[in-house]
Design a protein around this motif. Structure first.
Motif, PDB file in Angstrom:
ATOM      1  N   GLU A   1       0.821  -1.208   0.000  1.00 16.31           N
ATOM      2  CA  GLU A   1       0.000   0.000   0.000  1.00 16.31           C
ATOM      3  C   GLU A   1       0.858   1.262   0.000  1.00 16.31           C
ATOM      4  OE1 GLU A   1      -2.615  -0.191   3.253  1.00 16.31           O
ATOM      5  OE2 GLU A   1      -3.916  -1.757   2.393  1.00 16.31           O
ATOM      6  N   THR A   2       1.924   1.248   0.812  1.00 12.45           N
ATOM      7  CA  THR A   2       2.806   2.426   0.836  1.00 12.45           C
ATOM      8  C   THR A   2       3.519   2.615  -0.495  1.00 12.45           C
ATOM      9  OG1 THR A   2       4.516   1.015   1.825  1.00 12.45           O
ATOM     10  CG2 THR A   2       3.160   2.338   3.321  1.00 12.45           C
ATOM     11  N   SER A   3       3.947   1.497  -1.112  1.00  6.30           N
ATOM     12  CA  SER A   3       4.620   1.625  -2.412  1.00  6.30           C
ATOM     13  C   SER A   3       3.660   2.141  -3.483  1.00  6.30           C
ATOM     14  CB  SER A   3       5.204   0.271  -2.829  1.00  6.30           C
ATOM     15  OG  SER A   3       4.155  -0.675  -2.981  1.00  6.30           O
ATOM     16  N   SER A   4       2.404   1.658  -3.449  1.00  2.61           N
ATOM     17  CA  SER A   4       1.427   2.157  -4.419  1.00  2.61           C
ATOM     18  C   SER A   4       1.112   3.636  -4.172  1.00  2.61           C
ATOM     19  CB  SER A   4       0.143   1.329  -4.324  1.00  2.61           C
ATOM     20  OG  SER A   4      -0.447   1.486  -3.039  1.00  2.61           O
ATOM     21  N   TYR A   5       1.096   4.033  -2.893  1.00  2.00           N
ATOM     22  CA  TYR A   5       0.869   5.443  -2.573  1.00  2.00           C
ATOM     23  C   TYR A   5       2.013   6.317  -3.091  1.00  2.00           C
ATOM     24  CZ  TYR A   5       0.136   9.648   0.201  1.00  2.00           C
ATOM     25  OH  TYR A   5      -0.048  10.940   0.598  1.00  2.00           O
ATOM     26  N   LYS A   6       3.257   5.780  -2.927  1.00  2.00           N
ATOM     27  CA  LYS A   6       4.397   6.516  -3.464  1.00  2.00           C
ATOM     28  C   LYS A   6       4.334   6.597  -4.979  1.00  2.00           C
ATOM     29  CE  LYS A   6       7.601   5.545   0.309  1.00  2.00           C
ATOM     30  NZ  LYS A   6       8.870   4.874   0.684  1.00  2.00           N
ATOM     31  N   ASP A   7       3.937   5.494  -5.616  1.00  2.00           N
ATOM     32  CA  ASP A   7       3.795   5.519  -7.071  1.00  2.00           C
ATOM     33  C   ASP A   7       2.728   6.505  -7.511  1.00  2.00           C
ATOM     34  OD1 ASP A   7       5.761   3.634  -7.263  1.00  2.00           O
ATOM     35  OD2 ASP A   7       4.361   1.935  -7.348  1.00  2.00           O
ATOM     36  N   GLN A   8       1.642   6.579  -6.747  1.00  2.00           N
ATOM     37  CA  GLN A   8       0.612   7.547  -7.078  1.00  2.00           C
ATOM     38  C   GLN A   8       1.108   8.988  -6.879  1.00  2.00           C
ATOM     39  OE1 GLN A   8      -2.787   6.579  -4.749  1.00  2.00           O
ATOM     40  NE2 GLN A   8      -3.262   4.693  -5.866  1.00  2.00           N
ATOM     41  N   GLN A   9       1.947   9.189  -5.867  1.00  2.00           N
ATOM     42  CA  GLN A   9       2.498  10.511  -5.643  1.00  2.00           C
ATOM     43  C   GLN A   9       3.409  10.953  -6.782  1.00  2.00           C
ATOM     44  OE1 GLN A   9       4.418  10.651  -1.839  1.00  2.00           O
ATOM     45  NE2 GLN A   9       3.047  12.252  -1.132  1.00  2.00           N
ATOM     46  N   ALA A  10       4.281  10.064  -7.234  1.00  4.62           N
ATOM     47  CA  ALA A  10       5.213  10.395  -8.287  1.00  4.62           C
ATOM     48  C   ALA A  10       4.642  10.180  -9.670  1.00  4.62           C
ATOM     49  CB  ALA A  10       6.488   9.571  -8.131  1.00  4.62           C
ATOM     50  N   GLY A  11       3.396   9.754  -9.766  1.00  6.70           N
ATOM     51  CA  GLY A  11       2.837   9.448 -11.073  1.00  6.70           C
ATOM     52  C   GLY A  11       2.596  10.677 -11.910  1.00  6.70           C
ATOM     53  N   ILE A  12       2.297  11.832 -11.304  1.00  2.00           N
ATOM     54  CA  ILE A  12       2.011  13.030 -12.076  1.00  2.00           C
ATOM     55  C   ILE A  12       3.252  13.565 -12.772  1.00  2.00           C
ATOM     56  CG2 ILE A  12       2.404  14.651 -10.171  1.00  2.00           C
ATOM     57  CD1 ILE A  12      -0.074  16.175 -11.219  1.00  2.00           C
ATOM     58  N   LEU A  13       4.437  13.295 -12.207  1.00  2.00           N
ATOM     59  CA  LEU A  13       5.664  13.737 -12.837  1.00  2.00           C
ATOM     60  C   LEU A  13       6.061  12.865 -14.016  1.00  2.00           C
ATOM     61  CD1 LEU A  13       7.790  14.626  -9.692  1.00  2.00           C
ATOM     62  CD2 LEU A  13       6.501  16.168 -11.165  1.00  2.00           C
ATOM     63  N   THR A  14       5.521  11.654 -14.081  1.00  2.00           N
ATOM     64  CA  THR A  14       5.819  10.770 -15.211  1.00  2.00           C
ATOM     65  C   THR A  14       4.934  11.056 -16.421  1.00  2.00           C
ATOM     66  OG1 THR A  14       4.280   9.110 -14.336  1.00  2.00           O
ATOM     67  CG2 THR A  14       6.595   8.968 -13.655  1.00  2.00           C
ATOM     68  N   LEU A  15       3.951  11.930 -16.261  1.00  2.00           N
ATOM     69  CA  LEU A  15       3.075  12.264 -17.386  1.00  2.00           C
ATOM     70  C   LEU A  15       3.828  13.099 -18.413  1.00  2.00           C
ATOM     71  CD1 LEU A  15      -0.184  13.236 -15.449  1.00  2.00           C
ATOM     72  CD2 LEU A  15       0.237  11.127 -16.717  1.00  2.00           C
ATOM     73  N   PRO A  16       3.424  13.057 -19.663  1.00  2.00           N
ATOM     74  CA  PRO A  16       4.042  13.926 -20.673  1.00  2.00           C
ATOM     75  C   PRO A  16       3.789  15.395 -20.363  1.00  2.00           C
ATOM     76  CG  PRO A  16       2.803  12.152 -21.702  1.00  2.00           C
ATOM     77  CD  PRO A  16       2.460  12.116 -20.249  1.00  2.00           C
ATOM     78  N   PRO A  17       4.648  16.265 -20.831  1.00  2.00           N
ATOM     79  CA  PRO A  17       4.455  17.704 -20.553  1.00  2.00           C
ATOM     80  C   PRO A  17       3.135  18.249 -21.093  1.00  2.00           C
ATOM     81  CG  PRO A  17       6.668  17.288 -21.385  1.00  2.00           C
ATOM     82  CD  PRO A  17       5.916  16.009 -21.539  1.00  2.00           C
ATOM     83  N   GLU A  18       2.682  17.720 -22.227  1.00  2.00           N
ATOM     84  CA  GLU A  18       1.415  18.197 -22.795  1.00  2.00           C
ATOM     85  C   GLU A  18       0.245  17.897 -21.868  1.00  2.00           C
ATOM     86  OE1 GLU A  18       3.523  16.280 -24.321  1.00  2.00           O
ATOM     87  OE2 GLU A  18       4.417  17.534 -25.907  1.00  2.00           O
ATOM     88  N   VAL A  19       0.278  16.679 -21.279  1.00  2.00           N
ATOM     89  CA  VAL A  19      -0.812  16.300 -20.374  1.00  2.00           C
ATOM     90  C   VAL A  19      -0.768  17.149 -19.109  1.00  2.00           C
ATOM     91  CG1 VAL A  19      -1.829  14.390 -19.063  1.00  2.00           C
ATOM     92  CG2 VAL A  19      -0.820  13.960 -21.305  1.00  2.00           C
TER      93      VAL A  19
END
Length: 356
Positions: A17-35
């Motif tokens: 759960e903590t790892s998925s929460y961390k992935d969700q936290q850092a997920g917005i930075l993995t999006l393309p710049p356009e998105v």
């Protein structure tokens, strides 16, 4: 045994759960710049200017959004002005009494305010030194223009309509000129040293923000090459500017040498003119001496002529005139009868010869 197995399962679930929460936290930075820019476009400009401090990816996206918002605000005001001016009558006397004239005046004031903001920020926006920071000003501009377009009646005075826009735009310009521009000028004049440690650290931080161009997680290959290329381009630009300056300095030196040669020629001409003037002065002095000698000789000749003719000198005539003013006239009268008496015997002699 069952309790230990149960505890191990709970630990594994918690870790997942903590790892998925961390992935969700850092997920917005993995999006393309356009998105990311599309997501940011739904936020107000004031919020966009505040979330620039999150990270570099957010700063780049928010910078682009704010600059686009300023250009969009200028186009929005110009289109509204064009629309209202097309509806106004052509005669000036009819325009003043038209109900849309107030809206045009308020929009013209907004356009003037945007022009002042452009004079303050556009230079640094074009050089990519900073973006249009006061997002609240953009929100207020869009709000005022929408009000002027949608309201049924608009007040004649622009104080109530544009008061907030004038206040926050003036404060934004003053804050930018006093607190931000000095730092930007220091950054422009300060040379940036190139070191491998700064290159690796900058590339690693860029990779953590989700930059494309870093091949592996531990080696910044492409970003290092890009930085070196940018430094080479900057050095080439500096060399070109130095060459231009040197060329201009050479031209100035040539002009200075030409001016010096001209000044020396002018000095020679002045020296020659001075020498000619001295020669002319000497000649005039010699002529003055000759004229003085001639005047003395002329005086002597006049004295001799007077002595030969028996005429009194000027001094004697002046003294004689003071003693007896009628002297010369009496002498002339006395000489005339003498001439007549001498002529009478000659006439009588001629008559006698005729009779004989």
């Amino acid at each position: 045994m069952f309790s230990s197995f149960f505890k191990q399962e709970i630990k594994m679930d918690f870790m997942s759960e903590t790892s998925s929460y961390k992935d969700q936290q850092a997920g917005i930075l993995t999006l393309p710049p356009e998105v990311l820019e599309l997501i940011i476009s739904y936020l107000p400009y004031e919020t966009v200017s505040n979330i620039r401090l999150v990270c570099r990816a957010f700063e780049r996206a928010c910078r682009h959004r704010l600059n686009q918002g300023f250009s969009r605000a200028e186009r929005y005001v110009q289109s509204a002005l064009k629309m209202f001016r097309a509806q106004l009558p052509r005669r000036e006397s009819e325009r003043r009494e038209h109900p849309l004239s107030r809206r045009v005046e308020h929009l013209a004031a907004v356009e003037t305010r945007l022009g002042l903001l452009s004079m303050t920020y556009r230079r640094y926006m074009d050089t990519d030194a900073c973006c249009f920071i006061p997002g609240k000003v953009l929100d207020e501009v869009f709000q005022v223009v929408r009000y002027l377009k949608d309201a049924r009646t608009v007040e004649r005075s622009s104080f109530t309509v544009l008061q907030e826009l004038r206040d926050i735009s003036s404060m934004a310009m003053e804050h930018f000129e006093e607190h931000i521009v000095p730092g930007l000028k220091r950054c422009e004049t300060r040379p940036r040293p190139l070191s491998l440690l700064s290159l690796f650290s900058g590339a690693a931080s860029g990779g953590s923000d989700g930059d494309a161009g870093v091949g592996d997680a531990g080696w910044p290959g492409a970003s290092l090459g890009n930085l070196l290329n940018s430094q080479r381009a900057a050095s080439e630009a500096r060399n070109k500017s130095i060459n231009v300056v040197e060329h201009s300095v050479a031209k100035l030196n040539q002009q200075v040498s030409a001016q010096r040669s001209r000044s020396t020629a002018q000095a020679q001409i002045l020296a020659e003119l001075r020498q000619q003037m001295n020669e002319q002065a000497e000649k005039l002095a010699a002529q003055d001496l000759v004229i003085a000698d001639l005047t003395t000789k002329l005086g002597r000749v006049e004295e001799r002529l007077r002595a030969y003719t028996g005429e009194p000198a000027e001094d004697e005539t002046a003294e004689g005139g003071s003693a007896d003013s009628a002297g010369p006239a009496d002498t002339k009268l006395r000489k005339r009868p003498a001439r007549g008496a001498a002529a009478e015997p000659a006439a009588s002699a001629s008559k006698r010869t005729k009779k004989a």
